[in-house]
Design a protein around this motif. Sequence first.
Motif, mmCIF file in Angstrom:
data_model
loop_
_atom_site.group_PDB
_atom_site.id
_atom_site.type_symbol
_atom_site.label_atom_id
_atom_site.label_comp_id
_atom_site.label_asym_id
_atom_site.label_seq_id
_atom_site.Cartn_x
_atom_site.Cartn_y
_atom_site.Cartn_z
ATOM 1 N N ALA A 182 13.952 11.731 -4.508
ATOM 2 C CA ALA A 182 13.050 11.293 -5.047
ATOM 3 C C ALA A 182 13.289 9.759 -4.012
ATOM 4 N N ARG A 183 14.475 10.027 -3.484
ATOM 5 C CA ARG A 183 15.081 8.337 -2.409
ATOM 6 C C ARG A 183 14.907 9.145 -1.137
ATOM 7 N N SER A 184 14.797 10.620 -1.590
ATOM 8 C CA SER A 184 14.476 10.537 0.306
ATOM 9 C C SER A 184 12.695 10.566 1.010
ATOM 10 N N THR A 185 11.955 9.699 -0.452
ATOM 11 C CA THR A 185 10.680 9.507 -0.150
ATOM 12 C C THR A 185 10.464 8.408 0.507
ATOM 13 N N THR A 186 11.616 7.306 0.257
ATOM 14 C CA THR A 186 11.387 5.093 0.147
ATOM 15 C C THR A 186 10.789 5.684 2.521
ATOM 16 N N ASP A 187 11.328 6.623 3.094
ATOM 17 C CA ASP A 187 10.882 6.006 4.757
ATOM 18 C C ASP A 187 9.864 7.353 4.696
ATOM 19 N N LEU A 188 9.317 8.366 4.028
ATOM 20 C CA LEU A 188 8.183 8.471 4.420
ATOM 21 C C LEU A 188 7.167 7.933 4.224
ATOM 22 N N ARG A 189 5.842 9.141 5.367
ATOM 23 C CA ARG A 189 4.805 8.550 4.811
ATOM 24 C C ARG A 189 3.825 9.303 3.930
ATOM 25 N N ALA A 190 3.116 8.871 3.332
ATOM 26 C CA ALA A 190 2.841 9.010 2.311
ATOM 27 C C ALA A 190 1.359 10.261 2.195
ATOM 28 N N ARG A 191 1.210 11.224 2.138
ATOM 29 C CA ARG A 191 0.187 12.224 2.566
ATOM 30 C C ARG A 191 -0.788 12.785 1.354
ATOM 31 N N ARG A 192 -0.394 12.202 -0.119
ATOM 32 C CA ARG A 192 -1.230 12.892 -0.798
ATOM 33 C C ARG A 192 -0.702 11.765 -2.399
ATOM 34 N N GLY A 193 -1.986 12.502 -2.843
ATOM 35 C CA GLY A 193 -1.831 10.996 -4.131
ATOM 36 C C GLY A 193 -2.193 9.600 -3.851
ATOM 37 N N ARG A 194 -2.583 9.071 -4.736
ATOM 38 C CA ARG A 194 -2.873 7.564 -3.892
ATOM 39 C C ARG A 194 -2.569 6.190 -3.278
ATOM 40 N N ALA A 195 -0.687 6.626 -3.546
ATOM 41 C CA ALA A 195 -0.402 6.354 -1.988
ATOM 42 C C ALA A 195 -0.160 6.676 -0.712
ATOM 43 N N SER A 196 -1.413 8.175 -0.490
ATOM 44 C CA SER A 196 -1.711 7.879 0.752
ATOM 45 C C SER A 196 -2.761 6.630 1.358
ATOM 46 N N TYR A 197 -3.734 6.540 0.531
ATOM 47 C CA TYR A 197 -4.401 5.706 0.934
ATOM 48 C C TYR A 197 -3.768 4.259 1.464
ATOM 49 N N THR A 198 -2.197 3.721 1.504
ATOM 50 C CA THR A 198 -2.164 2.309 1.306
ATOM 51 C C THR A 198 -1.868 2.738 3.307
ATOM 52 N N GLY A 199 -0.949 4.080 3.306
ATOM 53 C CA GLY A 199 -1.024 4.044 4.953
ATOM 54 C C GLY A 199 1.237 3.976 5.141
ATOM 55 N N ASP A 200 1.234 3.254 5.954
ATOM 56 C CA ASP A 200 2.239 2.963 6.464
ATOM 57 C C ASP A 200 2.841 1.571 5.555
ATOM 58 N N HIS A 201 1.793 0.946 4.230
ATOM 59 C CA HIS A 201 2.412 -0.001 3.614
ATOM 60 C C HIS A 201 3.419 0.763 2.642
ATOM 61 N N ALA A 202 3.606 2.533 2.379
ATOM 62 C CA ALA A 202 4.709 2.586 1.347
ATOM 63 C C ALA A 202 5.649 2.975 2.194
ATOM 64 N N ARG A 203 6.032 3.002 3.143
ATOM 65 C CA ARG A 203 7.314 2.854 3.746
ATOM 66 C C ARG A 203 8.212 1.974 3.624
ATOM 67 N N GLY A 204 9.012 2.402 3.665
ATOM 68 C CA GLY A 204 9.893 1.788 2.209
ATOM 69 C C GLY A 204 10.023 1.941 0.802
ATOM 70 N N VAL A 205 9.608 2.364 -0.017
ATOM 71 C CA VAL A 205 9.513 1.933 -1.171
ATOM 72 C C VAL A 205 9.665 3.574 -1.485
ATOM 73 N N PRO A 206 9.846 3.770 -2.821
ATOM 74 C CA PRO A 206 10.478 5.256 -2.666
ATOM 75 C C PRO A 206 9.266 5.521 -4.103
ATOM 76 N N ASP A 207 8.464 6.490 -4.039
ATOM 77 C CA ASP A 207 7.662 7.209 -4.625
ATOM 78 C C ASP A 207 8.512 7.035 -6.074
ATOM 79 N N PRO A 208 7.327 6.466 -6.991
ATOM 80 C CA PRO A 208 7.464 5.915 -8.944
ATOM 81 C C PRO A 208 7.634 7.236 -9.274
ATOM 82 N N GLY A 209 6.400 7.841 -8.827
ATOM 83 C CA GLY A 209 6.810 9.564 -9.935
ATOM 84 C C GLY A 209 7.507 10.403 -9.884
ATOM 85 N N ALA A 210 7.882 10.693 -8.502
ATOM 86 C CA ALA A 210 9.705 11.378 -7.913
ATOM 87 C C ALA A 210 10.823 10.632 -8.247
#
Length: 233
Positions: A182-210
């Motif tokens: 889960a922590r490894s997702t923090t700096d990833l760019r989301a490619r699936r799910g709702r977070a993928s719609y936010t682009g780079d805005h999700a970078r720096g945030v771990p995925d809540p589902g994970a």
Amino acid sequence: MSDQPGPKGLTHTAVMDWLTRFAATVRSVEPELTALDQKAGDGDFGGNLVTGMDGVRRALDALAAGAGNGERNRRGPDAPLDAAARVFLDDVGGTSGPLFGLLFQELADALGMAAAPPGTAALALGTAAGAAAIQRVGEAEVGDKTMVDALVPAARALASCEPTADPAYALHVAAVAAHRGARSTTDLRARRGRASYTGDHARGVPDPGALAVALLFASAHAELTSLNRLPVS
């Protein structure tokens, strides 16, 4: 997680307690999950998870009240997980509802088919099957910044345990692996799910589902009151 000395296995009571603790954990941690999802998604993940686990608690209460009515498998360790699966598959909205429902259902099926008492081997099979089902439905892979980033490492960790290992130990190993994933997702760019719609805005945030997957496995041992209480070793 055994109720008595003897072969280490998952009993009906142990699984009931596990899901009850997860429900309490979700309610305690919901503000943190919501805050993260407001940055990386549409902000409804925490609320949906609380709604789902509140429904699971009611289902568990009904299961306990009717446990003596002679229905097949009412006292099996798979019954609480099956009840949780029905709640998430039927009643919980958002993307997360059906996916957590699939995980609970695969865990229930694996425990239900295992020789009594089911243990680490059944947990490994069920978690791997749940991860595969979620990947199939959600078309997500490790690195896409989804719950898969925690669930696949948890499945691998369980598979690495001896099949006869104490389930309590195996679930702790799974929780540590899921948290790391889960922590490894923090700096990833989301490619699936709702977070993928936010682009780079999700970078720096771990995925809540994970993180929620990590919370599920960690709740096998105790109720958690904060994301900071997730195990790291």
